[in-house]
Design a protein around this motif. Structure first.
Motif, mmCIF file in Angstrom:
data_model
loop_
_atom_site.group_PDB
_atom_site.id
_atom_site.type_symbol
_atom_site.label_atom_id
_atom_site.label_comp_id
_atom_site.label_asym_id
_atom_site.label_seq_id
_atom_site.Cartn_x
_atom_site.Cartn_y
_atom_site.Cartn_z
ATOM 1 N N ARG A 53 1.371 -1.184 -0.114
ATOM 2 C CA ARG A 53 -0.419 -0.359 0.020
ATOM 3 C C ARG A 53 0.785 1.446 -0.363
ATOM 4 O O ARG A 53 0.447 2.483 -1.176
ATOM 5 C CB ARG A 53 -1.159 -0.223 1.474
ATOM 6 C CG ARG A 53 -1.375 1.244 1.005
ATOM 7 C CD ARG A 53 -3.170 1.214 2.546
ATOM 8 N NE ARG A 53 -3.073 -0.109 3.140
ATOM 9 C CZ ARG A 53 -3.427 -0.054 4.428
ATOM 10 N NH1 ARG A 53 -3.814 1.313 4.933
ATOM 11 N NH2 ARG A 53 -3.444 -0.972 4.778
ATOM 12 N N LEU A 54 2.350 1.458 0.820
ATOM 13 C CA LEU A 54 2.786 2.576 0.809
ATOM 14 C C LEU A 54 3.529 2.267 -0.587
ATOM 15 O O LEU A 54 3.408 3.493 -0.584
ATOM 16 C CB LEU A 54 4.160 2.244 2.345
ATOM 17 C CG LEU A 54 2.999 2.337 2.922
ATOM 18 C CD1 LEU A 54 4.197 1.913 4.163
ATOM 19 C CD2 LEU A 54 2.417 3.913 3.499
ATOM 20 N N ALA A 55 4.194 1.866 -1.072
ATOM 21 C CA ALA A 55 4.444 1.522 -2.197
ATOM 22 C C ALA A 55 3.845 2.229 -2.922
ATOM 23 O O ALA A 55 3.661 2.813 -4.207
ATOM 24 C CB ALA A 55 5.171 0.466 -3.016
ATOM 25 N N ASP A 56 2.847 1.732 -3.542
ATOM 26 C CA ASP A 56 1.828 1.911 -4.380
ATOM 27 C C ASP A 56 1.020 3.994 -4.272
ATOM 28 O O ASP A 56 1.176 4.031 -5.497
ATOM 29 C CB ASP A 56 0.295 1.206 -4.490
ATOM 30 C CG ASP A 56 -0.827 2.361 -4.836
ATOM 31 O OD1 ASP A 56 0.006 1.703 -6.536
ATOM 32 O OD2 ASP A 56 -0.894 2.216 -4.706
ATOM 33 N N ARG A 57 0.788 4.004 -3.233
ATOM 34 C CA ARG A 57 0.909 5.394 -2.885
ATOM 35 C C ARG A 57 2.383 6.155 -2.977
ATOM 36 O O ARG A 57 2.309 7.537 -2.974
ATOM 37 C CB ARG A 57 0.224 6.207 -1.507
ATOM 38 C CG ARG A 57 -0.706 5.087 -0.606
ATOM 39 C CD ARG A 57 -1.746 5.090 -1.191
ATOM 40 N NE ARG A 57 -2.782 4.644 -1.036
ATOM 41 C CZ ARG A 57 -2.785 2.802 -1.311
ATOM 42 N NH1 ARG A 57 -2.765 2.798 -2.702
ATOM 43 N NH2 ARG A 57 -4.505 3.149 -0.417
ATOM 44 N N LEU A 58 3.243 6.215 -2.740
ATOM 45 C CA LEU A 58 4.287 6.576 -3.062
ATOM 46 C C LEU A 58 4.695 6.084 -4.613
ATOM 47 O O LEU A 58 5.999 6.990 -5.488
ATOM 48 C CB LEU A 58 5.011 5.982 -2.370
ATOM 49 C CG LEU A 58 5.621 6.261 -0.454
ATOM 50 C CD1 LEU A 58 6.369 5.198 -0.317
ATOM 51 C CD2 LEU A 58 6.156 8.029 -0.556
ATOM 52 N N ASP A 59 4.185 5.792 -5.719
ATOM 53 C CA ASP A 59 4.347 5.072 -6.868
ATOM 54 C C ASP A 59 5.919 4.501 -6.597
ATOM 55 O O ASP A 59 6.043 4.924 -7.846
ATOM 56 C CB ASP A 59 4.485 6.742 -7.620
ATOM 57 C CG ASP A 59 3.943 6.382 -9.520
ATOM 58 O OD1 ASP A 59 3.305 5.951 -9.921
ATOM 59 O OD2 ASP A 59 4.615 7.333 -9.758
#
Length: 265
Positions: A53-59
């Motif tokens: 999730r964090l990786a997705d939000r940080l692109d």
């Protein structure tokens, strides 16, 4: 022996690259700034779902999402399937149909290092006459374009086009921190640039629409103008697919359209 960075340190690096605070990231990830802080300083081990999730939000690029998972003690989530694997047959056929369908206009597919994965006859036409050492696989699109024995002498607005390509690479390096891409950038940025008449841009008789910077290139005595468009896959679940880019060169004036169509099938 140097230890590998923790998942918290890697996430903090990606957050700082994006220029956002722990509070902002927490809001995007439906978490709390306290929890984000604990993850970054190693006081809390994030779940696999939280890492993704964090990786997705940080692109974060797909390849680096796997690195985050490994640092957190989890198995990679995204496969990395070679393009010549039988399971990629449908994808390869689809790309071939797309490139063929775009003819007589040039189109190609490159990977994250700008190595050419596939190209159509429009690209082959532009590369006609280049020395064999530049055309030996794997062909590299940046090297072929900017090398003084490649397309560079044929590009009428080389200063502008070169600047555009180098800036594009700089943005990608800032995003991915890729060592191979950095090495390629340093190589092509170091190529000598020969001054030539008209290098600053197209002349009055070569005017093209101002919708985007055109590639103005000579071919067999004709001056061709193209606008480049790059497409990537939506929500890829494989590292190989995530790093593919499809570049199409759209004719920027009627003369280019007429000439390419005159070449026949």
């Amino acid at each position: 022996m140097t230890s590998s960075p923790s998942v918290g340190a890697l996430l903090r690096t990606w957050r700082e690259r994006r220029g956002i605070s722990q509070l902002e990231l927490a809001g995007r990830a439906d978490s709390s700034s306290r929890h984000i802080s604990f993850i970054e300083n190693g006081r809390s081990r994030p779940s696999k779902d939280m890492v993704l999730r964090l990786a997705d939000r940080l692109d974060v690029p797909v390849r680096d999402r796997n690195a985050l998972l490994l640092a957190a003690g989890y198995a990679p989530h995204y496969a990395q399937t070679p393009l010549d694997d039988p399971s990629m047959g449908t994808l390869r056929q689809g790309l071939e149909r797309l490139l063929t369908g775009y003819e007589p206009y040039p189109a190609l597919v490159v990977d994250a290092a700008y190595d050419v994965v596939a190209a159509n006859r429009g690209i082959a036409m532009l590369l006609d006459g280049l020395p064999a050492h530049l055309l030996t696989p794997p062909l590299n699109a940046m090297r072929i374009t900017l090398h003084p024995e490649g397309l560079a002498p044929r590009i009428r607005n080389l200063t502008e086009w070169r600047g555009h390509l180098l800036a594009q690479m700089e943005r990608q390096i800032a995003l991915s921190r890729s060592a191979p891409l950095r090495a390629l950038y340093e190589e092509v940025a170091g190529y000598p640039v020969a001054a030539r008449p008209g290098d600053a841009g197209a002349g009055p008789e070569e005017a093209v629409p101002s919708i985007a910077l055109p590639l103005v290139i000579e071919h067999d005595g004709h001056l061709l103008s193209f606008v480049s468009s790059i497409a990537t896959f939506n929500t890829p679940m494989d590292v190989t697919v995530a790093e593919l880019a499809i570049e199409t060169l759209l004719p920027a004036d009627p003369a280019t359209v007429k000439y390419l169509r005159s070449l026949g099938p």
